[in-house]
Write a protein that holds these residues in place. Structure first.
Motif, PDB file in Angstrom:
ATOM      1  N   GLN A  37       0.790  -1.273   0.002  1.00 10.99           N
ATOM      2  CA  GLN A  37      -0.052  -0.294  -0.169  1.00 10.99           C
ATOM      3  C   GLN A  37       0.852   1.061  -0.121  1.00 10.99           C
ATOM      4  OE1 GLN A  37      -2.754   0.403   3.355  1.00 10.99           O
ATOM      5  NE2 GLN A  37      -3.734   2.078   2.469  1.00 10.99           N
ATOM      6  N   ALA A  38       2.055   1.263   0.632  1.00  8.91           N
ATOM      7  CA  ALA A  38       2.836   2.582   0.938  1.00  8.91           C
ATOM      8  C   ALA A  38       3.500   2.783  -0.407  1.00  8.91           C
ATOM      9  CB  ALA A  38       3.832   2.214   2.048  1.00  8.91           C
ATOM     10  N   LEU A  39       3.571   1.759  -1.069  1.00  9.06           N
ATOM     11  CA  LEU A  39       4.373   1.728  -2.673  1.00  9.06           C
ATOM     12  C   LEU A  39       3.440   2.147  -3.583  1.00  9.06           C
ATOM     13  CD1 LEU A  39       6.758   1.589  -4.556  1.00  9.06           C
ATOM     14  CD2 LEU A  39       6.177  -1.020  -4.935  1.00  9.06           C
ATOM     15  N   GLN A  40       2.215   1.631  -3.615  1.00  8.35           N
ATOM     16  CA  GLN A  40       1.151   2.008  -4.511  1.00  8.35           C
ATOM     17  C   GLN A  40       0.680   3.144  -4.379  1.00  8.35           C
ATOM     18  OE1 GLN A  40      -2.159   2.435  -3.568  1.00  8.35           O
ATOM     19  NE2 GLN A  40      -2.824   2.968  -5.984  1.00  8.35           N
ATOM     20  N   LYS A  41       0.758   3.839  -3.161  1.00  4.94           N
ATOM     21  CA  LYS A  41       0.228   5.421  -3.123  1.00  4.94           C
ATOM     22  C   LYS A  41       1.013   6.198  -3.764  1.00  4.94           C
ATOM     23  CE  LYS A  41      -2.215   5.329   1.312  1.00  4.94           C
ATOM     24  NZ  LYS A  41      -2.363   5.757   2.630  1.00  4.94           N
ATOM     25  N   THR A  42       2.641   5.996  -3.876  1.00  3.15           N
ATOM     26  CA  THR A  42       3.390   6.810  -4.655  1.00  3.15           C
ATOM     27  C   THR A  42       3.436   6.726  -6.189  1.00  3.15           C
ATOM     28  OG1 THR A  42       5.346   5.163  -4.575  1.00  3.15           O
ATOM     29  CG2 THR A  42       5.002   6.307  -2.764  1.00  3.15           C
ATOM     30  N   ILE A  43       2.700   5.695  -6.701  1.00  5.71           N
ATOM     31  CA  ILE A  43       2.609   5.658  -7.947  1.00  5.71           C
ATOM     32  C   ILE A  43       1.278   5.975  -8.857  1.00  5.71           C
ATOM     33  CG2 ILE A  43       2.832   3.798 -10.028  1.00  5.71           C
ATOM     34  CD1 ILE A  43       4.025   1.939  -7.909  1.00  5.71           C
ATOM     35  N   PRO A  44       1.391   7.101  -9.497  1.00  3.38           N
ATOM     36  CA  PRO A  44      -0.008   7.618  -9.722  1.00  3.38           C
ATOM     37  C   PRO A  44      -0.624   6.743 -10.792  1.00  3.38           C
ATOM     38  CG  PRO A  44       1.781   9.250  -9.954  1.00  3.38           C
ATOM     39  CD  PRO A  44       2.468   7.911  -9.435  1.00  3.38           C
ATOM     40  N   ASN A  45      -1.974   6.570 -10.859  1.00  4.31           N
ATOM     41  CA  ASN A  45      -2.861   6.094 -11.805  1.00  4.31           C
ATOM     42  C   ASN A  45      -2.350   4.696 -11.925  1.00  4.31           C
ATOM     43  OD1 ASN A  45      -4.841   5.856 -13.676  1.00  4.31           O
ATOM     44  ND2 ASN A  45      -3.626   6.538 -15.223  1.00  4.31           N
ATOM     45  N   SER A  46      -2.203   3.867 -10.689  1.00  5.79           N
ATOM     46  CA  SER A  46      -1.671   2.663 -10.659  1.00  5.79           C
ATOM     47  C   SER A  46      -2.919   1.815 -10.130  1.00  5.79           C
ATOM     48  CB  SER A  46      -0.885   2.475  -9.793  1.00  5.79           C
ATOM     49  OG  SER A  46      -0.806   2.956  -8.535  1.00  5.79           O
ATOM     50  N   THR A  47      -2.861   0.408 -10.653  1.00  3.22           N
ATOM     51  CA  THR A  47      -3.880  -0.531 -10.281  1.00  3.22           C
ATOM     52  C   THR A  47      -3.033  -2.008 -10.040  1.00  3.22           C
ATOM     53  OG1 THR A  47      -5.463   0.388 -11.634  1.00  3.22           O
ATOM     54  CG2 THR A  47      -5.876  -1.859 -11.092  1.00  3.22           C
ATOM     55  N   ILE A  48      -3.353  -2.563  -8.995  1.00  7.26           N
ATOM     56  CA  ILE A  48      -2.897  -4.072  -8.767  1.00  7.26           C
ATOM     57  C   ILE A  48      -3.602  -4.984  -9.937  1.00  7.26           C
ATOM     58  CG2 ILE A  48      -3.089  -5.829  -7.360  1.00  7.26           C
ATOM     59  CD1 ILE A  48      -2.684  -4.172  -4.826  1.00  7.26           C
ATOM     60  N   VAL A  49      -2.953  -5.521 -10.431  1.00  8.72           N
ATOM     61  CA  VAL A  49      -3.602  -6.638 -11.557  1.00  8.72           C
ATOM     62  C   VAL A  49      -3.225  -8.097 -11.376  1.00  8.72           C
ATOM     63  CG1 VAL A  49      -3.499  -4.788 -13.482  1.00  8.72           C
ATOM     64  CG2 VAL A  49      -1.571  -6.462 -13.192  1.00  8.72           C
ATOM     65  N   GLU A  50      -4.247  -8.772 -11.537  1.00 13.71           N
ATOM     66  CA  GLU A  50      -4.140 -10.231 -11.171  1.00 13.71           C
ATOM     67  C   GLU A  50      -4.913 -10.995 -12.513  1.00 13.71           C
ATOM     68  OE1 GLU A  50      -2.937 -12.815  -9.920  1.00 13.71           O
ATOM     69  OE2 GLU A  50      -2.975 -12.524  -7.719  1.00 13.71           O
ATOM     70  N   THR A  51      -4.831 -12.407 -12.500  1.00 12.66           N
ATOM     71  CA  THR A  51      -5.728 -13.191 -13.421  1.00 12.66           C
ATOM     72  C   THR A  51      -6.240 -14.342 -12.479  1.00 12.66           C
ATOM     73  OG1 THR A  51      -3.788 -14.329 -14.164  1.00 12.66           O
ATOM     74  CG2 THR A  51      -4.722 -12.539 -15.372  1.00 12.66           C
ATOM     75  N   ASN A  52      -7.253 -15.027 -12.928  1.00 11.17           N
ATOM     76  CA  ASN A  52      -7.960 -16.061 -12.316  1.00 11.17           C
ATOM     77  C   ASN A  52      -6.892 -17.437 -12.407  1.00 11.17           C
ATOM     78  OD1 ASN A  52     -10.304 -14.709 -11.401  1.00 11.17           O
ATOM     79  ND2 ASN A  52     -11.141 -14.893 -13.410  1.00 11.17           N
ATOM     80  N   THR A  53      -7.226 -18.522 -11.535  1.00 14.62           N
ATOM     81  CA  THR A  53      -6.040 -19.448 -11.663  1.00 14.62           C
ATOM     82  C   THR A  53      -6.984 -20.535 -12.445  1.00 14.62           C
ATOM     83  OG1 THR A  53      -7.499 -20.164  -9.691  1.00 14.62           O
ATOM     84  CG2 THR A  53      -5.515 -18.751  -9.449  1.00 14.62           C
ATOM     85  N   LEU A  54      -6.075 -21.689 -12.850  1.00 10.10           N
ATOM     86  CA  LEU A  54      -6.591 -22.822 -13.503  1.00 10.10           C
ATOM     87  C   LEU A  54      -6.646 -23.848 -12.320  1.00 10.10           C
ATOM     88  CD1 LEU A  54      -6.840 -24.202 -16.075  1.00 10.10           C
ATOM     89  CD2 LEU A  54      -4.394 -24.804 -16.024  1.00 10.10           C
ATOM     90  N   TYR A  55      -6.100 -23.996 -11.505  1.00 16.51           N
ATOM     91  CA  TYR A  55      -6.574 -25.098 -10.300  1.00 16.51           C
ATOM     92  C   TYR A  55      -7.776 -24.395  -9.613  1.00 16.51           C
ATOM     93  CZ  TYR A  55      -3.742 -21.588  -7.246  1.00 16.51           C
ATOM     94  OH  TYR A  55      -3.441 -20.357  -6.722  1.00 16.51           O
ATOM     95  N   GLY A  56      -8.411 -25.214  -8.930  1.00 13.52           N
ATOM     96  CA  GLY A  56      -9.384 -24.979  -7.905  1.00 13.52           C
ATOM     97  C   GLY A  56      -8.995 -24.188  -6.870  1.00 13.52           C
ATOM     98  N   GLY A  57      -9.721 -23.672  -6.134  1.00 12.66           N
ATOM     99  CA  GLY A  57      -9.451 -22.660  -5.053  1.00 12.66           C
ATOM    100  C   GLY A  57      -9.955 -21.352  -4.976  1.00 12.66           C
ATOM    101  N   GLY A  58      -9.678 -20.625  -4.261  1.00 12.91           N
ATOM    102  CA  GLY A  58     -10.191 -19.328  -3.952  1.00 12.91           C
ATOM    103  C   GLY A  58     -10.031 -18.288  -4.938  1.00 12.91           C
ATOM    104  N   ARG A  59      -9.451 -18.532  -6.157  1.00 15.12           N
ATOM    105  CA  ARG A  59      -9.375 -17.600  -7.082  1.00 15.12           C
ATOM    106  C   ARG A  59      -9.511 -18.181  -8.481  1.00 15.12           C
ATOM    107  NH1 ARG A  59      -3.743 -15.376  -7.393  1.00 15.12           N
ATOM    108  NH2 ARG A  59      -2.979 -17.654  -7.120  1.00 15.12           N
ATOM    109  N   GLU A  60     -10.429 -19.240  -8.423  1.00 14.95           N
ATOM    110  CA  GLU A  60     -10.532 -19.988  -9.699  1.00 14.95           C
ATOM    111  C   GLU A  60     -11.701 -19.258 -10.746  1.00 14.95           C
ATOM    112  OE1 GLU A  60     -11.874 -24.551 -11.322  1.00 14.95           O
ATOM    113  OE2 GLU A  60     -12.515 -23.614  -9.393  1.00 14.95           O
ATOM    114  N   ASN A  61     -12.412 -18.395 -10.192  1.00 19.15           N
ATOM    115  CA  ASN A  61     -13.353 -17.697 -10.726  1.00 19.15           C
ATOM    116  C   ASN A  61     -13.394 -16.106 -10.358  1.00 19.15           C
ATOM    117  OD1 ASN A  61     -15.539 -17.536  -8.871  1.00 19.15           O
ATOM    118  ND2 ASN A  61     -15.513 -19.690  -8.901  1.00 19.15           N
ATOM    119  N   THR A  62     -13.836 -15.218 -11.122  1.00 21.91           N
ATOM    120  CA  THR A  62     -13.931 -13.790 -10.538  1.00 21.91           C
ATOM    121  C   THR A  62     -14.356 -13.527  -9.348  1.00 21.91           C
ATOM    122  OG1 THR A  62     -13.438 -12.980 -12.798  1.00 21.91           O
ATOM    123  CG2 THR A  62     -14.253 -11.463 -11.266  1.00 21.91           C
ATOM    124  N   ALA A  63     -15.839 -14.284  -9.032  1.00 21.47           N
ATOM    125  CA  ALA A  63     -16.400 -13.952  -8.162  1.00 21.47           C
ATOM    126  C   ALA A  63     -15.898 -14.319  -6.641  1.00 21.47           C
ATOM    127  CB  ALA A  63     -17.889 -14.642  -8.060  1.00 21.47           C
TER     128      ALA A  63
END
Length: 275
Positions: A37-63
């Motif tokens: 968070q401290a780093l992100q605040k210093t970077i204008p117009n920045s967004t954390i980016v990710e993608t969904n996973t292939l394996y099952g788990g807590g990130r397999e789909n967007t919801a």
């Protein structure tokens, strides 16, 4: 980390993607949220980016992925799940195995990328550094990640039947090359060598506890150099036995030689200590 970022960010501009492994629910070793968070605040117009996973788990789909982001505390800035609205094919030039890789469609919305990586072990790759972070982490969950893992394009993924060792490292190199070619000089890398388990943050709460001391933070504009230096520091550490065994048993160093063969960076580097 902010000081190091400011030394390597001269080509970062416009809309900035911060590629981060946000981890499975309650992951014990992921990067501290306050540090990011401290780093992100210093970077204008920045967004954390990710993608969904292939394996099952807590990130397999967007919801489910959105729920995991909340659980893990990634709520202080926008988070773009780049494959939420589909894929985009990025070309691979003279790849080992792939001619293109399906990335999360949102990747083309950004002018620059900061690859912010928790360096650690990895079940298939031996280690997860900057190269793994973009090679797998930018690939779309159901298409690109199948390509990078050499998996069948249909049916449930069978990880036991996927290519391992050298072939997997070469597939990752192909995917990472597509990302760095897309951004050109507008991409930079930070590896954080702390809480280094033999397991990736995708293992979540089942990840083995770290058995080596924290080393520090590296920053570079060169993808190969930063992963090479990170591995060199682990191999030189007196308590690196477990992580070294994980890297060697999976042929993880093939990540480095594959990048060198495809001229994705320079394995020769100067380690400059910043205080």
């Amino acid at each position: 980390m902010i000081k190091l970022y400011n030394l390597v960010n001269e080509e970062i501009y416009g809309k900035v993607a911060i590629k981060l492994h946000t981890g499975e629910p309650h992951g014990p070793n992921i990067l501290p949220r306050d540090m990011v968070q401290a780093l992100q605040k210093t970077i204008p117009n920045s967004t954390i980016v990710e993608t969904n996973t292939l394996y099952g788990g807590g990130r397999e789909n967007t919801a489910d992925h959105r729920k995991t982001l909340e659980i893990n505390g990634w709520s202080f800035c926008p988070v773009d799940i780049m494959d939420e609205h589909g894929d985009v094919n990025l070309p691979v030039r003279d790849g080992f195995h792939l001619k293109e890789v399906a990335m999360g469609k949102g990747i083309v919305d950004y002018d620059s990328m900061l690859v912010l990586t928790h360096f650690k072990g990895h079940a298939m790759g031996g280690f997860g550094g900057s190269m793994k972070n973009i090679a797998i982490g930018c690939a779309s969950g159901q298409v690109g990640k199948r390509q990078v893992h050499g998996a069948s394009m249909t049916g449930a993924p069978n990880f036991g039947a996927m290519p391992v060792k050298d072939t997997f490292m070469e597939l990752m190199a192909d995917s990472a090359q597509a990302v760095i070619n897309h951004f050109g000089k507008h991409i930079t890398f930070i590896n954080v060598l702390r809480n280094m388990s033999v397991d990736c943050d995708c293992a979540g709460t089942s990840a083995q506890k770290p058995t080596m001391k924290n080393i520090g933070i590296l920053a570079s504009n060169d993808l190969l150099a930063i992963d090479q230096a990170s591995c060199d520091l682990v191999f030189a550490a007196p308590d690196g036995k477990d992580v070294i065994e994980r890297i060697q048993s999976r042929h993880g160093l093939r990540q480095l030689s594959a990048m060198a063969e495809k001229k994705m960076g320079n394995p020769q580097y100067e380690l400059i200590v910043v205080k």
